[in-house]
Design a protein around this motif. Sequence first.
Motif, PDB file in Angstrom:
ATOM      1  N   HIS A 184      26.490  41.829  51.756  1.00 50.06           N
ATOM      2  CA  HIS A 184      27.616  42.647  52.202  1.00 50.06           C
ATOM      3  C   HIS A 184      27.167  43.628  53.302  1.00 50.06           C
ATOM      4  O   HIS A 184      27.861  43.830  54.294  1.00 50.06           O
ATOM      5  CB  HIS A 184      28.179  43.417  51.006  1.00 50.06           C
ATOM      6  CG  HIS A 184      29.330  44.316  51.342  1.00 50.06           C
ATOM      7  ND1 HIS A 184      30.491  43.861  51.914  1.00 50.06           N
ATOM      8  CD2 HIS A 184      29.490  45.650  51.177  1.00 50.06           C
ATOM      9  CE1 HIS A 184      31.327  44.868  52.085  1.00 50.06           C
ATOM     10  NE2 HIS A 184      30.740  45.966  51.647  1.00 50.06           N
ATOM     11  N   LYS A 201      33.023  27.699  47.552  1.00 47.44           N
ATOM     12  CA  LYS A 201      34.117  27.927  46.596  1.00 47.44           C
ATOM     13  C   LYS A 201      33.802  27.306  45.243  1.00 47.44           C
ATOM     14  O   LYS A 201      34.143  27.871  44.197  1.00 47.44           O
ATOM     15  CB  LYS A 201      35.421  27.358  47.161  1.00 47.44           C
ATOM     16  CG  LYS A 201      35.918  28.115  48.398  1.00 47.44           C
ATOM     17  CD  LYS A 201      37.178  27.488  48.957  1.00 47.44           C
ATOM     18  CE  LYS A 201      37.648  28.236  50.212  1.00 47.44           C
ATOM     19  NZ  LYS A 201      38.851  27.620  50.801  1.00 47.44           N
ATOM     20  N   LEU A 204      31.365  29.517  43.509  1.00 43.26           N
ATOM     21  CA  LEU A 204      32.055  30.701  43.006  1.00 43.26           C
ATOM     22  C   LEU A 204      32.794  30.382  41.708  1.00 43.26           C
ATOM     23  O   LEU A 204      32.719  31.140  40.729  1.00 43.26           O
ATOM     24  CB  LEU A 204      33.046  31.196  44.052  1.00 43.26           C
ATOM     25  CG  LEU A 204      33.711  32.546  43.738  1.00 43.26           C
ATOM     26  CD1 LEU A 204      32.726  33.682  43.938  1.00 43.26           C
ATOM     27  CD2 LEU A 204      34.940  32.760  44.615  1.00 43.26           C
ATOM     28  N   LEU A 228      32.230  45.175  45.478  1.00 44.42           N
ATOM     29  CA  LEU A 228      32.460  43.744  45.273  1.00 44.42           C
ATOM     30  C   LEU A 228      33.913  43.385  45.585  1.00 44.42           C
ATOM     31  O   LEU A 228      34.204  42.264  46.004  1.00 44.42           O
ATOM     32  CB  LEU A 228      32.096  43.343  43.842  1.00 44.42           C
ATOM     33  CG  LEU A 228      30.603  43.278  43.530  1.00 44.42           C
ATOM     34  CD1 LEU A 228      30.369  42.719  42.126  1.00 44.42           C
ATOM     35  CD2 LEU A 228      29.860  42.411  44.533  1.00 44.42           C
ATOM     36  N   CYS A 229      34.848  44.331  45.360  1.00 42.58           N
ATOM     37  CA  CYS A 229      36.241  44.097  45.744  1.00 42.58           C
ATOM     38  C   CYS A 229      36.312  43.757  47.229  1.00 42.58           C
ATOM     39  O   CYS A 229      36.972  42.794  47.635  1.00 42.58           O
ATOM     40  CB  CYS A 229      37.077  45.353  45.473  1.00 42.58           C
ATOM     41  SG  CYS A 229      37.588  45.586  43.769  1.00 42.58           S
ATOM     42  N   PHE A 232      34.610  40.169  47.926  1.00 44.81           N
ATOM     43  CA  PHE A 232      35.358  38.994  47.477  1.00 44.81           C
ATOM     44  C   PHE A 232      36.719  38.874  48.162  1.00 44.81           C
ATOM     45  O   PHE A 232      37.165  37.772  48.481  1.00 44.81           O
ATOM     46  CB  PHE A 232      35.516  39.010  45.957  1.00 44.81           C
ATOM     47  CG  PHE A 232      34.250  38.675  45.218  1.00 44.81           C
ATOM     48  CD1 PHE A 232      33.639  37.447  45.385  1.00 44.81           C
ATOM     49  CD2 PHE A 232      33.666  39.585  44.355  1.00 44.81           C
ATOM     50  CE1 PHE A 232      32.467  37.131  44.724  1.00 44.81           C
ATOM     51  CE2 PHE A 232      32.489  39.286  43.680  1.00 44.81           C
ATOM     52  CZ  PHE A 232      31.893  38.048  43.875  1.00 44.81           C
ATOM     53  N   TYR A 233      37.374  40.001  48.392  1.00 45.20           N
ATOM     54  CA  TYR A 233      38.678  39.917  49.062  1.00 45.20           C
ATOM     55  C   TYR A 233      38.516  39.495  50.522  1.00 45.20           C
ATOM     56  O   TYR A 233      39.298  38.706  51.050  1.00 45.20           O
ATOM     57  CB  TYR A 233      39.420  41.246  48.967  1.00 45.20           C
ATOM     58  CG  TYR A 233      40.846  41.137  49.459  1.00 45.20           C
ATOM     59  CD1 TYR A 233      41.804  40.474  48.677  1.00 45.20           C
ATOM     60  CD2 TYR A 233      41.228  41.638  50.695  1.00 45.20           C
ATOM     61  CE1 TYR A 233      43.102  40.344  49.124  1.00 45.20           C
ATOM     62  CE2 TYR A 233      42.526  41.512  51.151  1.00 45.20           C
ATOM     63  CZ  TYR A 233      43.475  40.862  50.364  1.00 45.20           C
ATOM     64  OH  TYR A 233      44.763  40.722  50.809  1.00 45.20           O
ATOM     65  N   PHE A 236      37.487  35.622  50.187  1.00 39.44           N
ATOM     66  CA  PHE A 236      38.335  34.643  49.497  1.00 39.44           C
ATOM     67  C   PHE A 236      39.801  35.058  49.355  1.00 39.44           C
ATOM     68  O   PHE A 236      40.571  34.380  48.686  1.00 39.44           O
ATOM     69  CB  PHE A 236      37.763  34.355  48.104  1.00 39.44           C
ATOM     70  CG  PHE A 236      36.383  33.770  48.134  1.00 39.44           C
ATOM     71  CD1 PHE A 236      36.184  32.428  48.419  1.00 39.44           C
ATOM     72  CD2 PHE A 236      35.271  34.561  47.885  1.00 39.44           C
ATOM     73  CE1 PHE A 236      34.913  31.878  48.454  1.00 39.44           C
ATOM     74  CE2 PHE A 236      33.989  34.026  47.912  1.00 39.44           C
ATOM     75  CZ  PHE A 236      33.809  32.681  48.203  1.00 39.44           C
ATOM     76  N   GLY A 240      39.824  36.027  45.730  1.00 37.83           N
ATOM     77  CA  GLY A 240      38.816  37.071  45.540  1.00 37.83           C
ATOM     78  C   GLY A 240      39.320  38.190  44.654  1.00 37.83           C
ATOM     79  O   GLY A 240      38.576  38.752  43.854  1.00 37.83           O
ATOM     80  N   CYS A 243      38.970  37.163  41.187  1.00 35.15           N
ATOM     81  CA  CYS A 243      37.561  37.261  40.776  1.00 35.15           C
ATOM     82  C   CYS A 243      37.246  38.667  40.263  1.00 35.15           C
ATOM     83  O   CYS A 243      36.567  38.832  39.248  1.00 35.15           O
ATOM     84  CB  CYS A 243      36.631  36.935  41.950  1.00 35.15           C
ATOM     85  SG  CYS A 243      36.647  35.214  42.461  1.00 35.15           S
TER      86      CYS A 243
END
Length: 258
Positions: A184, A201, A204, A228-229, A232-233, A236, A240, A243
């Motif tokens: 990240h 994917k 994941l 992590l928000c 993932f957003y 994905f 995300g 997730c």
Amino acid sequence: EIDILNALNLGQNFKEQIDKIRSVDRKNNEKLYKQMKMQLPSFTISCVCGKSRKLEDVKQINNVIAIDIDEHDNPTLTVEEIKEIVNKMPFVRYSALSVGGKGVFCLIPFKKQYANINDFIGVFNALQIDFKLKGITIDKQCKDINHLRFISYDENEYNNKHCEIYSKYLIYPCPTIDDVLHVHKIVNKERTFIPPTYRDKMRLKEAFDYIQRTHLIVTTNHSETLKLCNVFYSAFGEVGRDCIHILRMQRSGYSQMK
């Protein structure tokens, strides 16, 4: 070529030599410790070798894996505590002290269909997570089929003839929170974004299926969850977001609205 349990019993014939090795102060004389250890007979648990221990000379792969648990990887646990945890795991067939007496090794039989060069690592990946859930870090070298085992002995060895056959398999090792946040950080720094591939994917999905099935807690505080928000957003989209819900549900205080 020798039966595995007979190979383990060889340590009884070298007690005096092993005791001398265990008396060495490794912090101040690691070189001497290794020299003395190399004098002992050794063998491979997970395979039968041919003219050498090289992977291309392996004649047979056994459906059993030896897991090493070293003291330096688990500084908060005593040997007795490690053995207590390990011996309660239903799939452990055998456990005993390592050569140095400061660590533990155990043998775990797994499904025969995974006894091949391609799938062996998948068994190790799954075991790595199962042990981590119990608070134990295992030696990464155990993922090698031709990993060498030096003979040892333990007056209080554990032997469970009725253990379960380990059946889990994980293609990809589970990344740590630090791994994810490192990626990240790089993405933010370079302001670049590579769209996820179909393989990404699938990896994941496999990871989150495992998280749901085992109720694995990945994030330990709000800051980690928020980072992590973003990850993932960004990668994905709405998938995300789903997730993050799955991650957060594994920890107490979860609120879908929040």
